[in-house]
Scaffold this motif. Structure first.
Motif, mmCIF file in Angstrom:
data_model
loop_
_atom_site.group_PDB
_atom_site.id
_atom_site.type_symbol
_atom_site.label_atom_id
_atom_site.label_comp_id
_atom_site.label_asym_id
_atom_site.label_seq_id
_atom_site.Cartn_x
_atom_site.Cartn_y
_atom_site.Cartn_z
ATOM 1 N N VAL A 119 64.159 -7.307 2.462
ATOM 2 C CA VAL A 119 62.755 -7.436 3.422
ATOM 3 C C VAL A 119 62.522 -8.471 3.790
ATOM 4 O O VAL A 119 60.817 -8.590 3.956
ATOM 5 C CB VAL A 119 61.859 -6.608 2.420
ATOM 6 C CG1 VAL A 119 62.100 -5.643 2.573
ATOM 7 C CG2 VAL A 119 62.021 -7.679 1.419
ATOM 8 N N LYS A 120 63.514 -9.767 4.453
ATOM 9 C CA LYS A 120 62.912 -10.651 4.796
ATOM 10 C C LYS A 120 61.770 -11.571 3.794
ATOM 11 O O LYS A 120 61.167 -11.851 4.243
ATOM 12 C CB LYS A 120 63.019 -10.558 5.587
ATOM 13 C CG LYS A 120 63.759 -10.314 7.489
ATOM 14 C CD LYS A 120 63.379 -10.663 8.363
ATOM 15 C CE LYS A 120 64.472 -9.909 9.473
ATOM 16 N NZ LYS A 120 64.272 -8.486 10.117
ATOM 17 N N ALA A 123 57.734 -7.140 1.347
ATOM 18 C CA ALA A 123 57.062 -5.881 1.542
ATOM 19 C C ALA A 123 55.876 -5.781 1.217
ATOM 20 O O ALA A 123 55.285 -6.321 0.286
ATOM 21 C CB ALA A 123 58.326 -5.296 0.792
ATOM 22 N N ASP A 146 60.483 -4.202 10.989
ATOM 23 C CA ASP A 146 61.657 -4.931 10.742
ATOM 24 C C ASP A 146 61.713 -5.639 8.933
ATOM 25 O O ASP A 146 62.366 -5.971 8.885
ATOM 26 C CB ASP A 146 61.607 -6.867 11.227
ATOM 27 C CG ASP A 146 60.585 -7.854 10.735
ATOM 28 O OD1 ASP A 146 59.531 -7.322 10.034
ATOM 29 O OD2 ASP A 146 60.358 -8.767 11.006
ATOM 30 N N SER A 147 61.325 -4.094 8.390
ATOM 31 C CA SER A 147 61.571 -4.361 7.054
ATOM 32 C C SER A 147 61.680 -2.962 6.448
ATOM 33 O O SER A 147 61.058 -1.635 7.160
ATOM 34 C CB SER A 147 60.394 -5.015 6.535
ATOM 35 O OG SER A 147 60.737 -4.538 4.760
ATOM 36 N N CYS A 150 58.111 -0.844 2.655
ATOM 37 C CA CYS A 150 56.650 -1.191 2.880
ATOM 38 C C CYS A 150 56.155 -0.724 1.104
ATOM 39 O O CYS A 150 56.375 0.264 1.605
ATOM 40 C CB CYS A 150 55.785 -1.015 4.341
ATOM 41 S SG CYS A 150 55.081 0.610 4.380
ATOM 42 N N CYS A 159 60.602 3.684 2.011
ATOM 43 C CA CYS A 159 61.767 3.016 2.564
ATOM 44 C C CYS A 159 62.222 3.990 3.578
ATOM 45 O O CYS A 159 62.345 5.061 3.561
ATOM 46 C CB CYS A 159 62.535 3.007 1.602
ATOM 47 S SG CYS A 159 64.375 2.006 2.281
ATOM 48 N N TRP A 170 68.743 0.714 -0.958
ATOM 49 C CA TRP A 170 67.590 -0.288 -0.545
ATOM 50 C C TRP A 170 66.135 0.041 -1.306
ATOM 51 O O TRP A 170 66.050 -0.769 -2.161
ATOM 52 C CB TRP A 170 67.747 -0.067 1.308
ATOM 53 C CG TRP A 170 68.042 -0.682 1.529
ATOM 54 C CD1 TRP A 170 69.277 -1.241 1.870
ATOM 55 C CD2 TRP A 170 68.284 -0.823 2.696
ATOM 56 N NE1 TRP A 170 70.141 -1.749 2.697
ATOM 57 C CE2 TRP A 170 69.228 -1.471 3.414
ATOM 58 C CE3 TRP A 170 67.513 -0.224 4.274
ATOM 59 C CZ2 TRP A 170 69.602 -0.940 5.490
ATOM 60 C CZ3 TRP A 170 67.649 -0.077 5.573
ATOM 61 C CH2 TRP A 170 69.208 -0.567 5.882
#
Ligand code: 13P
Length: 200
Positions: A119-120, A123, A146-147, A150, A159, A170
């Protein structure tokens, strides 16, 4: 591709992993070619789900074609699929660790564990929306641009992934890592991974 079979298999796995249960959470697959949404039925235990129970909806019209009554959250799933044209599987969950952030209205942020790269490092948490309405998905385009994950304020988590296999992996991974993060926080400060934020 046998979408009903795949959905049943992964819905069961999601219940085994504590991601969904009889009253919470739902799983779907989108067949974009045929414009068909396969989704778990509302209020149903996923561990005992049968292929004929799977609700099949026309994606655009939302008309139900077969199976038991569709999950009340099919609009949330639809909003996610519209936001991410590269993805064909969604899991909505009330899993404990991620949801504990959602009920505080807080993003999950972590730079101390490699798994949070999914999630970089963050989230995002959407504001509260009435469950079962489109309100719940307000802001989802930006949050999942870009994830794959959330949070849904005062509610749970969603997801989205190219495949259901990835989606389950994930979500299961992030939920586990969030539990570990919360446990580690009880005994001190987390140590960031050097250069974590520079990789995105
Ligand atoms: P359904 O049982 O209708 O799928 O809804 C469960 C849920 O998680 C509501 O947010």
């Amino acid at each position: 591709m046998d979408y009903k079979k795949e959905l049943v298999e992964y819905a069961k796995l999601c219940e085994i992993k504590g991601l969904v249960n009889a009253l919470e959470g739902n799983v779907s697959i989108l067949d974009r070619e045929k414009n068909l949404l396969y989704i778990t039925p509302t209020g149903t235990r996923k561990a005992t789900l049968e292929e004929e129970d799977v609700a099949v909806l026309e994606f655009d019209s939302e008309k139900q074609l077969s199976g038991k009554k569709a999950s009340s959250e099919y609009r949330l799933h639809k909003a996610a699929y519209l936001a991410r044209k590269d993805c064909n599987a969604v899991i909505h969950s009330h899993c404990e660790a991620l949801t504990s952030f959602a009920i505080r209205g807080e993003d999950v942020v972590c730079d101390a564990m490699a798994l949070f790269r999914i999630v970089k490092g963050r989230a995002k948490c959407l504001p509260y929306g009435q469950p079962g309405t489109v309100e719940i998905a307000k802001g989802i385009e930006e949050a999942i641009s870009d994830s794959p994950i959330c949070l849904l304020g005062n509610h749970g988590v969603i997801c989205i992934a190219p495949t259901l296999d990835k989606c389950e992996a994930w979500l299961e991974g992030l939920e586990g890592a969030t539990k570990t993060m919360l446990l580690a926080k009880q005994s001190g400060e987390l140590k960031p991974i050097p250069g974590f934020w520079e990789q995105f």
